[in-house]
Design a protein around this motif. Structure first.
Motif, PDB file in Angstrom:
ATOM      1  N   MET A   1       0.820  -1.203   0.000  1.00 54.16           N
ATOM      2  CA  MET A   1       0.000   0.000   0.000  1.00 54.16           C
ATOM      3  C   MET A   1       0.853   1.251   0.000  1.00 54.16           C
ATOM      4  O   MET A   1       0.388   2.347   0.198  1.00 54.16           O
ATOM      5  CB  MET A   1      -0.917  -0.029   1.246  1.00 54.16           C
ATOM      6  CG  MET A   1      -2.250   0.658   1.027  1.00 54.16           C
ATOM      7  SD  MET A   1      -3.266   0.587   2.523  1.00 54.16           S
ATOM      8  CE  MET A   1      -3.823  -1.108   2.450  1.00 54.16           C
ATOM      9  N   LYS A  15      -0.149   6.306   1.838  1.00 54.04           N
ATOM     10  CA  LYS A  15       0.484   5.359   2.743  1.00 54.04           C
ATOM     11  C   LYS A  15      -0.571   4.855   3.732  1.00 54.04           C
ATOM     12  O   LYS A  15      -1.606   5.481   3.936  1.00 54.04           O
ATOM     13  CB  LYS A  15       1.633   6.034   3.485  1.00 54.04           C
ATOM     14  CG  LYS A  15       2.751   6.506   2.556  1.00 54.04           C
ATOM     15  CD  LYS A  15       3.795   7.297   3.304  1.00 54.04           C
ATOM     16  CE  LYS A  15       4.874   7.813   2.342  1.00 54.04           C
ATOM     17  NZ  LYS A  15       5.880   8.673   3.023  1.00 54.04           N
ATOM     18  N   THR A  16      -0.281   3.708   4.338  1.00 51.66           N
ATOM     19  CA  THR A  16      -1.266   3.081   5.217  1.00 51.66           C
ATOM     20  C   THR A  16      -1.693   4.008   6.341  1.00 51.66           C
ATOM     21  O   THR A  16      -2.890   4.161   6.626  1.00 51.66           O
ATOM     22  CB  THR A  16      -0.703   1.777   5.802  1.00 51.66           C
ATOM     23  OG1 THR A  16      -0.309   0.902   4.736  1.00 51.66           O
ATOM     24  CG2 THR A  16      -1.740   1.087   6.664  1.00 51.66           C
ATOM     25  N   GLN A 155      -7.608   1.735  -3.730  1.00 50.96           N
ATOM     26  CA  GLN A 155      -7.453   2.293  -2.393  1.00 50.96           C
ATOM     27  C   GLN A 155      -8.662   3.105  -1.944  1.00 50.96           C
ATOM     28  O   GLN A 155      -9.021   3.086  -0.770  1.00 50.96           O
ATOM     29  CB  GLN A 155      -6.215   3.198  -2.329  1.00 50.96           C
ATOM     30  CG  GLN A 155      -4.911   2.474  -2.106  1.00 50.96           C
ATOM     31  CD  GLN A 155      -3.815   3.432  -1.679  1.00 50.96           C
ATOM     32  OE1 GLN A 155      -3.821   4.607  -2.025  1.00 50.96           O
ATOM     33  NE2 GLN A 155      -2.868   2.932  -0.913  1.00 50.96           N
TER      34      GLN A 155
END
Length: 521
Positions: A1, A15-16, A155
């Motif tokens: 991710m 980003k996560t 996402q």
């Protein structure tokens, strides 16, 4: 991710930790959703002794004020690009405005003497108006900020689940603490002491969630993520917004769908409705409210996972329609059960009795229908929020304009109109059975109250879901269409960054088959 690993040209991934933290902005504002929209009518009628109809209708009437402030704030956000970014200043300022206004409203206005009733009315309206401005500042960031967070079709659906977790942290915490705090005061929700305690608790929770959300968007809140033109994007004039929205059919349909989802949630979870259902009708508010709330959240978990999986495979439109349909079907069962209520002792909710567990078939069926239905619609209630980012990207694809602020505030306006409409609908419905103030968990059953609950708890949400399904049937931003939109926008953005004029890039690339090979992956 990770943001930079194995991504197509121009694709912006989060980003996560960014995906997890930024949606907490919705949790921060949902604290006030419960703190204000669930209780302000009760506060006005019970604590300040204002007219029940005034306290209920004023919440909706104030949306005329919103109709002016929302597009102004949206346009201001679209034109903002300072040292601290486009979105972070609005998150901070909005939260501080809400905190100050609610602290004064709940803690100081009860000190105004009852002999100065005109001053109470004026303070109530003025402070609520100030709160509305702060709420618009911060809620619009949740919707518009997604456009810079990620444009990856895989996402973006994840924003729904993290957004729901954030919502649970804010809304769920307030729903959990409120009945516990109410027990400490004579009169429960009708006590001034209850509001003096609840307000600071909510404010602290909201500030903490806002800080975390700011950390989440910090790195992304910069010009290179602002549409096709970045820093050189053309400024859109205020009078042009009407024409833009008129030509953005997906946004129009999404506003209807969002209104339907929000109306169903706000009325079915209204404190007064639940007091009538679990307290006045079933006779055991303290023994039913928290267990049923927890069960609803437990049932929601698998639906959160299912909605994300469906969104990633089939698109967010397909996911929203599928699970709203599940909620609609299950609530037919809830409706039948409420119509059967009161025929005998067997037709009432019962979980705990004097000798321990005391559960009957009626309760088992209610838990099944309500739990699955609640899980499905709670998981979809916030799904239109990440879809606002799709509509904003579609507008950039269609016209070249990057206007997430106006998109966010338009959707925020619908959100607030519908949320506040719930207070008016509840107040008017209660007045039909002869009550002069909103009932609390301690009030006795009044003849006809069961029909009020049936209409508010079942029929209105079902009508709202039907409107959602009709609106989304013609929604064109499917999963495949969004892939094309992101690819075309990415190609245009890179061309503009390399010196091509925006108008030329808009004309040259309009569909997937016109793009260079590297953008088609």
């Amino acid at each position: 991710m990770g943001e930079q690993t194995a991504k197509a040209p121009g694709l912006n991934r989060a980003k996560t930790y960014q995906l997890v933290l930024f949606p907490l902005n919705n949790g921060a504002t949902n604290v006030y959703y419960v703190l204000v929209l669930s209780y302000i009518a009760t506060f006005g009628s019970k604590v300040l002794a204002l007219s029940m109809i005034f306290a209920s209708v004023m919440v909706t009437g104030m949306r005329l004020f919103d109709a002016i402030t929302d597009p102004i704030i949206g346009a201001l956000m679209d034109r903002t690009n300072g040292k601290f970014g486009k979105f972070r200043p609005f998150m901070v300022i909005g939260n501080l405005i809400m905190a100050a206004s609610i602290l004064v409203l709940y803690c100081l206005t009860p000190l105004i003497p009852a002999s100065s009733m005109g001053l109470r009315y004026a303070a109530f309206v003025a402070l609520y108006a100030v709160w509305v401005i702060g709420y618009t500042f911060q809620t619009s960031c949740t919707r518009s900020g997604q456009t810079v967070l990620t444009n990856d079709p895989k996402q973006r659906p994840l924003f729904t689940i993290f957004n729901t977790v954030g919502s649970l942290l804010g809304m769920g915490a307030m729903q959990f603490f409120a009945p516990i705090l109410a027990k400490n005061y004579e009169g429960g929700y009708a006590s001034a002491g209850f509001f003096r305690t609840l307000a600071p608790v909510g404010i602290v929770i909201s500030i903490l969630l806002t800080i975390l959300a700011i950390i989440g968007i910090w790195e992304k809140d910069q010009p290179k993520y602002f549409g096709i033109g970045g820093e050189v994007s053309e400024k859109v004039k205020l009078h042009e917004y009407v024409q833009i929205i008129k030509n953005n059919n997906p946004m129009q349909r999404l506003m209807v769908a969002g209104a339907g989802c929000k109306l169903a949630l706000s009325i079915a979870t209204n404190t007064t409705v639940l007091c009538m259902l679990y307290g006045c009708m079933m006779g055991n508010y303290d023994g039913l409210y928290l267990p049923m709330m927890v069960l609803g959240y437990v049932f929601s978990v698998p639906f959160f996972l299912l909605t994300v999986r469906t969104s990633q495979k089939e698109g967010q439109k397909a996911s929203l329609m599928k699970y709203v349909s599940v909620a609609f079907i299950c609530y037919i069962g809830v409706l039948v059960l409420l119509l059967l209520w009161g025929r005998s002792d067997a037709f009432t909710l019962s979980i705990m009795g004097g000798n321990g567990l005391s559960i009957n078939l009626y309760t088992i069926l209610f838990i099944a229908f309500f739990g699955i239905g609640y899980g499905a619609y709670y998981a979809t209630a916030d799904m239109p929020i990440p879809m606002v980012a799709d509509c904003s990207d579609y507008e950039t694809y269609r016209s070249g304009n990057y206007i997430p602020g106006i998109m966010g505030t338009l959707f925020s306006l619908v959100d607030k109109l519908v949320s506040s409409l719930s207070a008016t609908v509840v107040g008017i419905a209660v007045s039909f059975i002869g009550l002069e103030s909103l009932p609390t968990q301690y009030d006795p059953y009044t003849p006809g109250m069961n029909w009020v609950v049936i209409v508010l708890f079942c029929i209105i949400p079902m009508v709202a879901w039907a409107a959602t399904l009709i609106a989304m049937k013609g929604y064109t931003l499917t999963g495949e269409k969004m892939k094309e939109i992101q690819a075309v926008n990415a190609c245009r953005r890179d061309a503009v960054a390399n010196g091509m004029k925006l108008e030329e890039a808009m004309t040259k690339w309009q569909s997937m088959d016109q793009l260079p090979v590297e953008y088609r992956s």
